[in-house]
Design a protein around this motif. Structure first.
Motif, mmCIF file in Angstrom:
data_model
loop_
_atom_site.group_PDB
_atom_site.id
_atom_site.type_symbol
_atom_site.label_atom_id
_atom_site.label_comp_id
_atom_site.label_asym_id
_atom_site.label_seq_id
_atom_site.Cartn_x
_atom_site.Cartn_y
_atom_site.Cartn_z
ATOM 1 N N ARG A 87 52.173 94.767 24.870
ATOM 2 C CA ARG A 87 52.597 94.855 26.271
ATOM 3 C C ARG A 87 51.415 94.630 27.206
ATOM 4 O O ARG A 87 51.521 93.924 28.214
ATOM 5 N N LYS A 88 50.281 95.241 26.872
ATOM 6 C CA LYS A 88 49.083 95.084 27.700
ATOM 7 C C LYS A 88 48.606 93.641 27.675
ATOM 8 O O LYS A 88 48.182 93.089 28.711
ATOM 9 N N GLN B 253 50.898 91.523 29.860
ATOM 10 C CA GLN B 253 50.628 91.787 31.267
ATOM 11 C C GLN B 253 49.358 91.069 31.726
ATOM 12 O O GLN B 253 49.299 90.507 32.817
ATOM 13 N N GLU B 254 48.337 91.080 30.870
ATOM 14 C CA GLU B 254 47.087 90.422 31.226
ATOM 15 C C GLU B 254 47.260 88.912 31.281
ATOM 16 O O GLU B 254 46.743 88.246 32.181
ATOM 17 N N ASN C 33 50.003 87.285 31.996
ATOM 18 C CA ASN C 33 50.747 86.968 33.216
ATOM 19 C C ASN C 33 49.850 87.088 34.450
ATOM 20 O O ASN C 33 49.954 86.286 35.385
#
Length: 315
Positions: free
Chosen positions: A108-109, A112-113, A115
């Motif tokens: 998930r991290k 997010q990074e 994106n």
């Protein structure tokens, strides 16, 4: 003990044969490839849940639920490809199963990074080249020579230096990887000749029109033909849809995931509620059953190749 499904009322709520009847307006090649995906999904679940018991750990209860949900979601659009979604979900499920919540949090991290980097790259690309200039590569078909590329780099030396400086600034500010930032910004800045045409270098040879590259990629995507595809018939491509092969594959996938068997009578009633084909027709030696068995044995590849020659599903 394996459950036997004898009546259509026992089939999953998501199954609706009407979704599989909407096919005559679809592009033949894409639609047949989607059926191939669904047949592959059925074989994959059979391999994991049926013929290889030692592989059952590859798909625990949570994994089965993920696959069942994907099956239900995609059943509404059965002639869209799903192989990539299946592969991706299985990959992430396997990693989460073996590496636990740490992997899920890490993924998930990471997303997010990725994106955030892409969004920042787009914003900076727009700033660097100006708001009046497009930031997406256009679909031109004209040749652009190496001279055009070198001339562009010479004229845009300031842009190239600004990209590097911006990449370093964002890396220092957010702790991101500088190469990823640079790639994100560069990926949003188009490069074309003075006449607005695209360029694309292939294997260190002179540039060719982008449209030729698209044709090349399409030809490479065509499947390897089996069983002498030249003998495959256009009428057999249509039979994939008339015999509801996609619906058959989805019901088989469901049965593998939940651990049940579906009688041929139930299959016939589910696939052909108007009664045009019955239980006898589903037998391997009869009309529908014989065709499905041939498709499952490799004929689907020939039909996929044949569908590439068709412009429409209309007769």
């Amino acid at each position: 003990m394996t459950t036997t499904i004898r009546h259509v009322n026992e089939l999953p709520d998501w199954f609706d044969i009407r979704h599989y009847e909407q096919w005559e307006d679809k592009q033949p090649y894409d639609a047949v490839y989607a059926i191939d995906d669904r047949l592959w999904f059925a074989y994959l679940t059979y391999s994991i849940c049926g013929i290889h018991p030692e592989d059952k750990d590859l798909l625990n209860d949570e994994g089965r639920l993920i696959m069942l949900n994907l099956l239900a979601e995609t059943s509404m659009h059965p002639y869209q490809r799903i192989a990539n979604d299946i592969t991706t979900k299985l990959f992430h499920h396997s990693n989460e199963t073996y590496h636990g919540e740490d992997y899920a949090h890490f993924r998930r991290k990471e997303e997010q990074e990725e994106n955030a980097i892409d969004a920042a790259g787009l914003q900076e690309a727009e700033r660097i080249i100006g708001g009046d200039s497009p930031v997406r590569k256009r679909d031109g078909v004209n040749h652009v020579t190496l001279w055009d590329v070198m001339d562009w780099m010479k004229e845009n030396d300031g842009t190239i230096k600004e990209i590097e400086a911006t990449s370093q600034r964002l890396a220092d500010q957010y702790g991101w990887d500088i190469d990823s930032i640079r790639s994100a910004i560069q990926g949003h800045i188009p490069v074309w000749g003075s006449d607005g045409s695209d360029f694309l270098v292939v294997n260190d040879f002179p540039t060719i029109p982008a449209v030729l590259n698209r044709i090349e990629n399409h030809l490479r995507s065509l499947p390897t033909r089996h069983n002498d595809a030249d003998k495959a018939r256009y009428s057999d491509v249509r039979k994939l849809f008339e015999y509801r092969v996609a619906a058959y594959a989805d019901l088989k996938t469901w049965s593998h995931l939940v651990g049940c068997t579906i009688t041929k009578k139930c299959l016939a009633n589910a696939l052909f509620p108007d009664g045009r084909y019955g239980e006898i027709d589903m037998m391997p030696s009869k009309t529908v059953g014989r065709f499905i068995q041939r498709v499952e044995s490799g004929y689907i590849a020939d039909l996929t190749a044949k569908a590439a020659e068709m412009k429409t599903m209309q007769t």
